[in-house]
Design an enzyme around this catalytic site. Structure first.
Site, PDB file in Angstrom:
ATOM      1  N   SER A  90      24.489  37.060  59.156  1.00 27.71           N
ATOM      2  CA  SER A  90      25.250  36.559  58.236  1.00 27.71           C
ATOM      3  C   SER A  90      26.658  37.192  57.893  1.00 27.71           C
ATOM      4  CB  SER A  90      24.238  37.282  56.734  1.00 27.71           C
ATOM      5  OG  SER A  90      22.979  36.328  56.928  1.00 27.71           O
ATOM      6  N   ASP A 134      18.762  44.526  64.907  1.00 30.19           N
ATOM      7  CA  ASP A 134      18.980  43.362  64.284  1.00 30.19           C
ATOM      8  C   ASP A 134      18.268  43.321  63.037  1.00 30.19           C
ATOM      9  OD1 ASP A 134      19.286  40.459  63.840  1.00 30.19           O
ATOM     10  OD2 ASP A 134      17.864  39.833  65.497  1.00 30.19           O
ATOM     11  N   GLY A 135      19.222  42.800  62.143  1.00 30.88           N
ATOM     12  CA  GLY A 135      18.540  42.385  60.550  1.00 30.88           C
ATOM     13  C   GLY A 135      19.440  43.483  59.365  1.00 30.88           C
ATOM     14  N   PHE A 154      13.102  35.307  59.174  1.00 33.84           N
ATOM     15  CA  PHE A 154      14.096  34.722  58.075  1.00 33.84           C
ATOM     16  C   PHE A 154      15.373  35.689  58.547  1.00 33.84           C
ATOM     17  CE2 PHE A 154      10.262  33.737  56.526  1.00 33.84           C
ATOM     18  CZ  PHE A 154      10.291  32.437  56.232  1.00 33.84           C
ATOM     19  N   GLY A 197      19.017  37.038  56.772  1.00 31.08           N
ATOM     20  CA  GLY A 197      19.702  37.292  55.534  1.00 31.08           C
ATOM     21  C   GLY A 197      18.711  38.304  54.844  1.00 31.08           C
ATOM     22  N   SER A 244      24.446  36.205  65.976  1.00 28.85           N
ATOM     23  CA  SER A 244      23.491  35.314  65.883  1.00 28.85           C
ATOM     24  C   SER A 244      23.618  34.033  65.590  1.00 28.85           C
ATOM     25  CB  SER A 244      22.409  36.030  64.706  1.00 28.85           C
ATOM     26  OG  SER A 244      21.346  35.219  64.513  1.00 28.85           O
ATOM     27  N   ASP A 279      17.610  33.452  68.015  1.00 26.30           N
ATOM     28  CA  ASP A 279      16.255  33.651  67.797  1.00 26.30           C
ATOM     29  C   ASP A 279      15.396  32.375  67.848  1.00 26.30           C
ATOM     30  OD1 ASP A 279      16.228  36.483  66.616  1.00 26.30           O
ATOM     31  OD2 ASP A 279      17.800  35.635  65.105  1.00 26.30           O
TER      32      ASP A 279
END
Length: 218
Positions: free
Chosen positions: A199, A176-177, A144, A146, A9, A36
């Site tokens: 991250s 994703d996330g 957002f 992180g 990302s 994104d």
């Protein structure tokens, strides 16, 4: 067993060293780059637009996996396609014309994906599965980087995976996330095969190269 794909990302990289960090991640073995796109309306944040995608396209030949978190995707699909996006994914939420949107992506000879927020019933996208290359299951709320991984999405991933198999379709499941060494194995077990890491690559104390190699090995 579907091919496992690691998508880095760009949102989490150091934009002052974007070229260097893209090249390092590519050399380390990432398969795609994830972009994104946020407009400040569909989600409460603003990120990058087509002009930045043009720059990233010049930095790498790897597929650019472009996630549109915008209120009016049909107005921008062509611009992102021309900028160099290879795969364009759009949200099912708040899009009464989602079928038309997916067709617009396909008419531009791009691979279409559909995105499902954590709070959206996965059954909403069943009628659209035959139109997409992959489904992006968000494992955090969009907007957002992180954020903490939402484990309740695992059941939805498994449900979707079973439905894809039942229909006999070749559709990938992207997550994703909060994707890292801990969550790749559990999302893979649920049925995912495309893993977006931000991250855990670009803000990893091990450095980008070591982070990518570790994520690829789990």
């Amino acid at each position: 067993m579907k091919q496992q794909i690691l998508s880095a990302s760009i949102l989490n990289c150091d934009f002052s060293k974007m070229g260097e960090e893209v090249h390092t991640a590519e050399a380390a073995g990432v398969d795609w780059f994830h972009l994104d796109i946020m407009d400040g309306h569909f989600v409460p944040n603003i990120s990058i637009g087509p002009d930045i995608v043009v720059i990233i396209r010049k930095l790498t030949k790897l597929p650019l996996d472009t996630h549109l978190m915008i209120s009016n995707p049909d107005d921008f699909i062509e611009r992102f396609a021309e900028a160099g996006a290879d795969k364009i994914s759009v949200h099912v939420e708040n899009n009464a014309n989602i079928h038309k949107t997916l067709l617009n992506i396909q008419k531009l000879n791009k691979k279409a994906g559909i995105v499902v927020n954590p709070g959206t019933p996965v059954e909403m996208i069943y009628p659209l599965l035959h139109m997409v290359e992959f489904v992006l299951m968000l494992t955090v709320n969009p907007g957002f980087g992180g954020q903490k991984f939402l484990s309740e999405v695992l059941l939805k991933i498994a449900t979707l995976s079973n439905k894809i198999q039942e229909l006999g379709l070749d559709v990938g499941i992207e997550v994703d996330g909060g994707i890292d060494e801990r969550t790749i194995p559990i999302t893979r077990e649920a049925g995912a095969n495309i893993f977006v890491a931000g991250s855990s690559i670009y803000r990893n104390t091990l450095g980008i190269e070591a982070a990518v190699k570790r994520l690829k090995s789990v």
